[in-house]
Design an enzyme around this catalytic site. Structure first.
Site, mmCIF file in Angstrom:
data_model
loop_
_atom_site.group_PDB
_atom_site.id
_atom_site.type_symbol
_atom_site.label_atom_id
_atom_site.label_comp_id
_atom_site.label_asym_id
_atom_site.label_seq_id
_atom_site.Cartn_x
_atom_site.Cartn_y
_atom_site.Cartn_z
ATOM 1 N N TYR A 19 36.408 51.914 43.264
ATOM 2 C CA TYR A 19 36.965 53.174 42.776
ATOM 3 C C TYR A 19 35.959 54.303 43.006
ATOM 4 O O TYR A 19 34.934 54.116 43.644
ATOM 5 C CB TYR A 19 37.438 53.005 41.337
ATOM 6 C CG TYR A 19 38.554 51.989 41.285
ATOM 7 C CD1 TYR A 19 39.805 52.281 41.835
ATOM 8 C CD2 TYR A 19 38.342 50.712 40.783
ATOM 9 C CE1 TYR A 19 40.815 51.332 41.863
ATOM 10 C CE2 TYR A 19 39.350 49.752 40.809
ATOM 11 C CZ TYR A 19 40.582 50.067 41.351
ATOM 12 O OH TYR A 19 41.578 49.125 41.400
ATOM 13 N N ALA A 58 40.734 50.240 31.945
ATOM 14 C CA ALA A 58 40.320 51.449 32.652
ATOM 15 C C ALA A 58 41.214 52.624 32.283
ATOM 16 O O ALA A 58 42.435 52.556 32.389
ATOM 17 C CB ALA A 58 40.361 51.206 34.157
ATOM 18 N N LEU A 76 40.745 45.199 31.186
ATOM 19 C CA LEU A 76 41.841 44.644 31.983
ATOM 20 C C LEU A 76 42.990 45.633 32.103
ATOM 21 O O LEU A 76 43.650 45.937 31.108
ATOM 22 C CB LEU A 76 42.374 43.360 31.334
ATOM 23 C CG LEU A 76 41.367 42.244 31.059
ATOM 24 C CD1 LEU A 76 42.012 41.155 30.219
ATOM 25 C CD2 LEU A 76 40.841 41.673 32.365
ATOM 26 N N PHE A 114 34.322 47.883 41.813
ATOM 27 C CA PHE A 114 35.606 47.492 42.408
ATOM 28 C C PHE A 114 36.273 48.529 43.295
ATOM 29 O O PHE A 114 37.500 48.610 43.359
ATOM 30 C CB PHE A 114 36.565 47.027 41.329
ATOM 31 C CG PHE A 114 36.116 45.774 40.640
ATOM 32 C CD1 PHE A 114 35.758 44.659 41.375
ATOM 33 C CD2 PHE A 114 36.026 45.722 39.270
ATOM 34 C CE1 PHE A 114 35.322 43.503 40.747
ATOM 35 C CE2 PHE A 114 35.592 44.569 38.632
ATOM 36 C CZ PHE A 114 35.237 43.452 39.374
ATOM 37 N N GLY A 121 38.254 37.713 31.245
ATOM 38 C CA GLY A 121 39.458 38.474 31.536
ATOM 39 C C GLY A 121 40.714 37.659 31.382
ATOM 40 O O GLY A 121 41.397 37.715 30.366
ATOM 41 N N LYS A 122 41.042 36.858 32.401
ATOM 42 C CA LYS A 122 42.292 36.095 32.401
ATOM 43 C C LYS A 122 42.408 35.181 31.193
ATOM 44 O O LYS A 122 43.481 35.047 30.603
ATOM 45 C CB LYS A 122 42.399 35.285 33.693
ATOM 46 C CG LYS A 122 42.530 36.126 34.954
ATOM 47 C CD LYS A 122 42.767 35.285 36.182
ATOM 48 C CE LYS A 122 41.561 34.484 36.592
ATOM 49 N NZ LYS A 122 40.514 35.310 37.210
#
Length: 406
Positions: A223, A100, A68, A221, A361-362
């Site tokens: 990148y 990341a 995250l 995603f 995640g969240k």
């Protein structure tokens, strides 16, 4: 107004110093909006809390902390509040994947994101890793390069961002009316690509030097690596463009370089074939995902973390698409799913053999003791989306409350 926001990739599945570190490790400020936990009766061990062996790593449960981005690593360095954040969420035998982390100066594209290309960064990460290991956690670091998802301001000497293409990401109007806009990129020359591959190799080595148990290569995603993989972006005519094999060549070179450096038993990969984040889409995501999964299996990649297509709610209940079965059946290593999972759907996915592990995640950022809450079927703290990418070292970061001791 043009505004840069932090990376949206890490919260899809939903990736200064702290003067009171020793105190905060044991007690956190309760946000006013957070509910007071009320424990419900315990039940038999749920599927999410059963053990799993992932190569050399013996995991005590299957609840994974997803990578995250939180935009709190000032000057590209993790500081004491970052150490606190991860140590709060570490459990004995639990897998955490760090946010990341850039492999080079050209990899950067967002404010206050960490790197691991300098000795100073390696040493800064070491203290974070040590704190997680002291609690028995297994800790991987996600490594990335943003490619065209950057601006000249984030690039060394103000240079142009370097992806596989000259095509610019379409500016996006955000909910608050501001605009997210990236700089026009410069297509990487074929002779420049080996250096980027080597940057990933060195980053993998640096992660192990910092004490991480392994790395997760960010091929998702929108990148850099995924920019090469998907035909909606990749318009090259050399050996890195055209066919699926050519478009995946760069990704597999990066994966192979990391494996050669630290071993396949320490390398995981994240994929999102169905995502169209950052104008990055593919005309045949099933074929693309299958090609990568088969190649990764041959290379002996430790785990694959895959993101579900967009999750919807029906009558207030999360509806997981469960479109990853064909990938799960082909991949030889540990399989991790992410994207909208709650306790119920996570248990279902594990019990049906759809996945080995579930990344959160969240819910994990808002509940530092998420595995325990799942065990007790306790209510969850509500996450505050407005603090996902702010730079405050405490608010919305390390101040989410734990359950009261039994």
């Amino acid at each position: 107004m043009i505004r840069k926001k932090a990376s949206p990739h890490c919260l899809h599945d939903v990736s200064g110093s702290c003067p009171h570190l020793s105190i905060l490790l044991h007690s956190s400020r309760r946000p006013e909006s957070a509910p007071v936990p009320c424990l419900l009766p315990m039940e038999a061990k749920i599927p999410l809390l059963t053990p799993h062996t992932m190569g050399r790593f013996h995991l005590a449960h299957r609840v994974v902390h997803a990578p995250l981005t939180r935009s709190r690593c000032y000057n590209n360095l993790p500081q004491e509040h970052v150490q606190l954040y991860y140590s709060q969420r570490a459990t004995n035998g639990g897998l955490l994947i760090a946010e990341a982390t850039g492999v080079s100066e050209t990899a950067q594209g967002y404010p206050n994101t960490p790197g691991i290309w300098t000795k100073e960064q390696v040493e800064a990460w070491r203290t974070v890793v040590d704190a997680v290991h002291q609690k028995g956690g297994v800790f991987f670091c996600q490594i990335w390069h943003v490619g065209r998802a950057s601006t000249n301001d984030y690039q060394p000497n103000g240079q142009t961002p370097i992806p596989c293409t000259d095509k610019k990401i379409t500016p996006t109007v955000l909910k608050d009316g501001t605009v997210e806009e990236f700089s026009a990129p410069r297509r990487l020359r074929e002779d420049e690509i080996p250096q980027i591959v080597d940057d990933f190799r060195i980053a993998a080595r640096n992660c192990i030097e910092a004490g991480f148990d392994g790395v997760e290569i960010h091929c998702a995603f929108g990148y850099l690596i995924e920019q090469f993989m998907k035909d909606g972006v990749n318009d090259r005519t050399d050996k890195y463009g055209g066919s699926i094999a050519n478009r995946c060549r760069f990704a597999l070179e990066v994966i192979q370089a990391a494996i050669d450096e630290i071993g396949s038993d320490r390398v995981g990969v994240r994929l999102s074939p169905y995502s169209n984040c950052l104008d990055c889409w593919d005309s045949d995501p099933d074929a693309l995902g299958l090609y990568m999964i088969q190649a990764m299996s041959k290379l002996g990649v430790l785990y694959c973390s895959m993101v579900e297509p967009e999750v919807v709610k029906v009558d207030g209940k999360v509806q997981i698409p469960y479109k990853l079965w064909h990938f799960r059946k082909v991949f030889a290593g540990t399989f991790i799913v992410a994207g909208g999972y709650n306790r119920e759907e996570g248990n279902r996915a594990v019990s049906q053999g759809y996945t080995d592990l579930v990344a959160y995640g969240k819910w994990f950022l808002a509940n530092p003791d998420l595995p325990r809450r799942f065990e007790l079927n306790a209510p969850l703290n509500k996450y505050d989306r407005s603090t996902f990418y702010t730079s405050d070292p405490v608010i919305g970061y390390t101040d989410y409350p734990f359950l009261s001791p039994l």
